[in-house]
Design an enzyme around this catalytic site. Structure first.
Site, PDB file in Angstrom:
ATOM      1  N   ILE A 160       0.831  -1.208   0.000  1.00  0.00           N
ATOM      2  CA  ILE A 160       0.000   0.000   0.000  1.00  0.00           C
ATOM      3  C   ILE A 160       0.866   1.258   0.000  1.00  0.00           C
ATOM      4  O   ILE A 160       0.617   2.192  -0.773  1.00  0.00           O
ATOM      5  CB  ILE A 160      -0.961  -0.006   1.201  1.00  0.00           C
ATOM      6  CG1 ILE A 160      -1.985  -1.133   1.044  1.00  0.00           C
ATOM      7  CG2 ILE A 160      -1.663   1.343   1.353  1.00  0.00           C
ATOM      8  CD1 ILE A 160      -2.826  -1.382   2.282  1.00  0.00           C
ATOM      9  N   ALA A 241      -4.575   2.717   7.791  1.00  0.00           N
ATOM     10  CA  ALA A 241      -4.155   1.351   8.129  1.00  0.00           C
ATOM     11  C   ALA A 241      -5.125   0.726   9.126  1.00  0.00           C
ATOM     12  O   ALA A 241      -6.095   0.089   8.741  1.00  0.00           O
ATOM     13  CB  ALA A 241      -2.726   1.368   8.664  1.00  0.00           C
ATOM     14  N   ARG A 242      -4.866   0.928  10.415  1.00  0.00           N
ATOM     15  CA  ARG A 242      -5.736   0.387  11.460  1.00  0.00           C
ATOM     16  C   ARG A 242      -5.844   1.402  12.593  1.00  0.00           C
ATOM     17  O   ARG A 242      -4.853   2.036  12.982  1.00  0.00           O
ATOM     18  CB  ARG A 242      -5.175  -0.935  11.994  1.00  0.00           C
ATOM     19  CG  ARG A 242      -5.202  -2.062  10.980  1.00  0.00           C
ATOM     20  CD  ARG A 242      -6.603  -2.571  10.699  1.00  0.00           C
ATOM     21  NE  ARG A 242      -7.180  -3.193  11.871  1.00  0.00           N
ATOM     22  CZ  ARG A 242      -6.990  -4.477  12.213  1.00  0.00           C
ATOM     23  NH1 ARG A 242      -6.239  -5.255  11.463  1.00  0.00           N
ATOM     24  NH2 ARG A 242      -7.565  -4.970  13.283  1.00  0.00           N
ATOM     25  N   ASP A 266      -9.234   7.150   7.952  1.00  0.00           N
ATOM     26  CA  ASP A 266     -10.147   6.201   7.322  1.00  0.00           C
ATOM     27  C   ASP A 266     -10.526   5.098   8.287  1.00  0.00           C
ATOM     28  O   ASP A 266     -11.417   4.303   8.000  1.00  0.00           O
ATOM     29  CB  ASP A 266      -9.503   5.599   6.068  1.00  0.00           C
ATOM     30  CG  ASP A 266     -10.460   4.697   5.296  1.00  0.00           C
ATOM     31  OD1 ASP A 266     -11.616   5.114   5.086  1.00  0.00           O
ATOM     32  OD2 ASP A 266     -10.059   3.582   4.907  1.00  0.00           O
ATOM     33  N   GLU A 271     -13.682  -0.241  16.265  1.00  0.00           N
ATOM     34  CA  GLU A 271     -14.750  -0.307  15.268  1.00  0.00           C
ATOM     35  C   GLU A 271     -15.639  -1.520  15.549  1.00  0.00           C
ATOM     36  O   GLU A 271     -15.144  -2.537  16.048  1.00  0.00           O
ATOM     37  CB  GLU A 271     -14.147  -0.398  13.859  1.00  0.00           C
ATOM     38  CG  GLU A 271     -13.397   0.856  13.464  1.00  0.00           C
ATOM     39  CD  GLU A 271     -12.892   0.824  12.024  1.00  0.00           C
ATOM     40  OE1 GLU A 271     -13.267  -0.092  11.270  1.00  0.00           O
ATOM     41  OE2 GLU A 271     -12.127   1.725  11.660  1.00  0.00           O
ATOM     42  N   HIS A 295     -13.796   3.843   6.726  1.00  0.00           N
ATOM     43  CA  HIS A 295     -12.974   2.644   6.520  1.00  0.00           C
ATOM     44  C   HIS A 295     -13.338   1.964   5.199  1.00  0.00           C
ATOM     45  O   HIS A 295     -13.590   0.754   5.148  1.00  0.00           O
ATOM     46  CB  HIS A 295     -13.115   1.667   7.688  1.00  0.00           C
ATOM     47  CG  HIS A 295     -11.890   0.815   7.874  1.00  0.00           C
ATOM     48  ND1 HIS A 295     -11.649   0.066   8.988  1.00  0.00           N
ATOM     49  CD2 HIS A 295     -10.813   0.597   7.051  1.00  0.00           C
ATOM     50  CE1 HIS A 295     -10.512  -0.583   8.881  1.00  0.00           C
ATOM     51  NE2 HIS A 295      -9.971  -0.273   7.706  1.00  0.00           N
TER      52      HIS A 295
END
Length: 331
Positions: A160, A241-242, A266, A271, A295
Site C-alpha cells: 500500500i 491502516a488500522r 479512514d 470499530e 474505513h
C-alpha cells in the site's frame, strides 16, 4: 469439496471468476461474529474457510474441522486467525496480499489533498453562502498548498505504501521518506523515488505523515504522544491502516495544541464506531481539523475481484497438492 464462508453473504457468487471451480463446491455461507458451534453445525466437514479480514477464526473452530486444508482471508489482515492452531493442524493460512493496495493508496492521497484544501469546511462554507469570504481569505493569506509543496513520510512500506509513493510522484512530490524494518537497496530507493529515514527523522522532516503498518503487539498505539511531539508544527497526519495504531487522546491533544494542522482518518480504534467515540465528541475547533472516511479505503469493487482471484488460485493449488501463495503461518 466444501467451503465455509464467514463474512458478507453472497461474496463468493459476486466476486469469484465466473469459470471458477469453487462455484461448484458445496457452500456454507454465514455472517461473522457467530459462535463456533454455529459454523460447525453445517461446516464442520468443510475443506476450506474463506473469511472476512476482521472476523475471528479461533483454534476451537479449526481443531474441530478434520478436513480443513486452507483458511484464506478476504483481505490483507489475518490477525484474528489463530495461526498456531492452524499450523498445528497442518492448515495453510493465506491472505490476499496486495489486493487493496491501489485502492487504499487512492484513499490516502484523497485524505492528504482533502486536508490541504480543507475540503469539508470548504463545502460547508459554500453551502452557507460564504464562498467568496473563504476564497478571499486564502488569497490574502497565500497559505493554500499543493501536494507537491509537501514532504511526505510513509511509515511502513509494504504494497500500500509503495502504491501511495507512486501516486505521490505523479502529483509531483519530490521528497518522499519511508521507514520499514528492512531498508531497500540504494538502487530500489532511486527507482522508487524514496529516501529512507529513521522514524524520528521522518517525523521531523515530513509535512504529511501517513501510517501503513500492520497491527501487532509492537505497533498498538504506535502514534502516541512522543510520536506527535516529534512531528513538525502544523503538519498533517493520515491513517488508512488500522485504528489501533493511534493513541486517540494523544491525537486529540496534538490537534488541540495546533501541533497538527489536521488529521485524515479512514479507520478508528474500536470499530464499529459508535456515536460516543472520543474523536466524535470534541470541541468545534478540533472537529474542524479532522476528515473522517468510513474505513472504505480497501473495499472497492475491483479490490474484491482481485482478492477472490487470489482465493480461487489458492484453493485450486491446494486441491492440486501444491503450496498456495501468500502463506502467513509458516506452513
Amino acid at each position: 469439496m466444501k467451503i465455509l464462508h464467514i463474512g458478507k453473504q453472497g461474496n463468493l457468487e459476486r466476486y469469484l471468476p465466473k469459470d471458477s471451480a469453487l462455484l461448484n463446491m458445496a457452500l456454507v455461507d454465514l455472517p461473522i461474529d457467530q459462535p463456533a458451534e454455529t459454523y460447525l453445525k453445517d461446516g464442520a466437514d468443510a475443506d476450506f474457510i474463506v473469511v472476512d479480514a476482521i472476523a475471528p477464526v479461533p483454534g476451537e473452530l479449526i481443531r474441530k474441522m478434520p478436513n480443513l486444508k486452507l483458511i484464506h482471508s478476504e483481505g490483507v489482515a489475518f490477525n484474528q486467525i489463530d495461526l498456531k492452531a492452524a499450523a498445528d493442524c497442518g492448515v495453510y493460512v493465506c491472505n490476499a496480499k496486495g489486493m487493496n493496495a491501489a485502492a487504499v493508496a487512492e484513499q490516502a492521497v484523497l485524505l492528504m489533498v482533502g486536508m490541504l484544501r480543507n475540503a469539508i469546511q470548504g463545502d460547508a462554507a459554500v453551502r452557507a453562502g460564504r464562498q467568496i469570504e473563504v476564497k478571499g481569505g486564502y488569497i490574502a493569506r497565500g497559505d493554500l498548498l499543493e501536494l507537491s509543496d509537501c514532504a511526505v513520510g510513509l511509515i511502513g512500506y509494504g504494497d500500500i505504501a509503495q502504491a501511495t509513493a507512486r501516486l505521490l510522484r505523479a502529483y509531483g512530490v519530490s521528497k518522499i521518506y519511508y521507514n520499514k524494518r528492512r531498508r531497500l537497496s540504494e538502487a530500489e530507493e532511486q527507482a522508487q523515488g524514496v529516501c529512507y529515514a529513521p522514524v524520528k527523522t521522518l517525523l521531523q522532516k515530513s509535512d504529511i505523515v501517513s501510517l501503513h503498518l500492520p497491527v501487532n503487539a509492537g505497533t498498538v498505539h504506535f502514534a502516541d504522544q512522543a510520536f506527535f511531539d516529534a512531528m513538525r508544527p502544523g503538519s498533517y497526519f493520515v491513517n488508512t491502516a488500522r485504528g489501533e495504531l493511534v493513541d486517540d487522546q494523544a491525537l486529540i491533544e496534538a490537534l488541540e495544541t495546533g501541533k497538527l494542522a489536521m488529521a485524515g482518518l479512514d479507520t478508528l480504534d474500536d470499530e464499529p464506531v459508535g456515536a460516543d467515540h472520543p474523536l466524535l465528541n470534541q470541541s468545534e475547533a478540533v472537529e474542524k481539523k479532522i476528515i473522517f472516511s468510513p474505513h472504505i479505503g480497501g473495499i472497492t469493487r475491483k479490490s474484491f475481484f482481485r482478492s477472490y482471484r487470489m482465493i480461487d488460485e489458492a484453493v485450486c493449488a491446494v486441491c492440486a497438492g501444491r503450496r498456495p501463495e501468500h502463506v502467513v503461518n509458516g506452513r
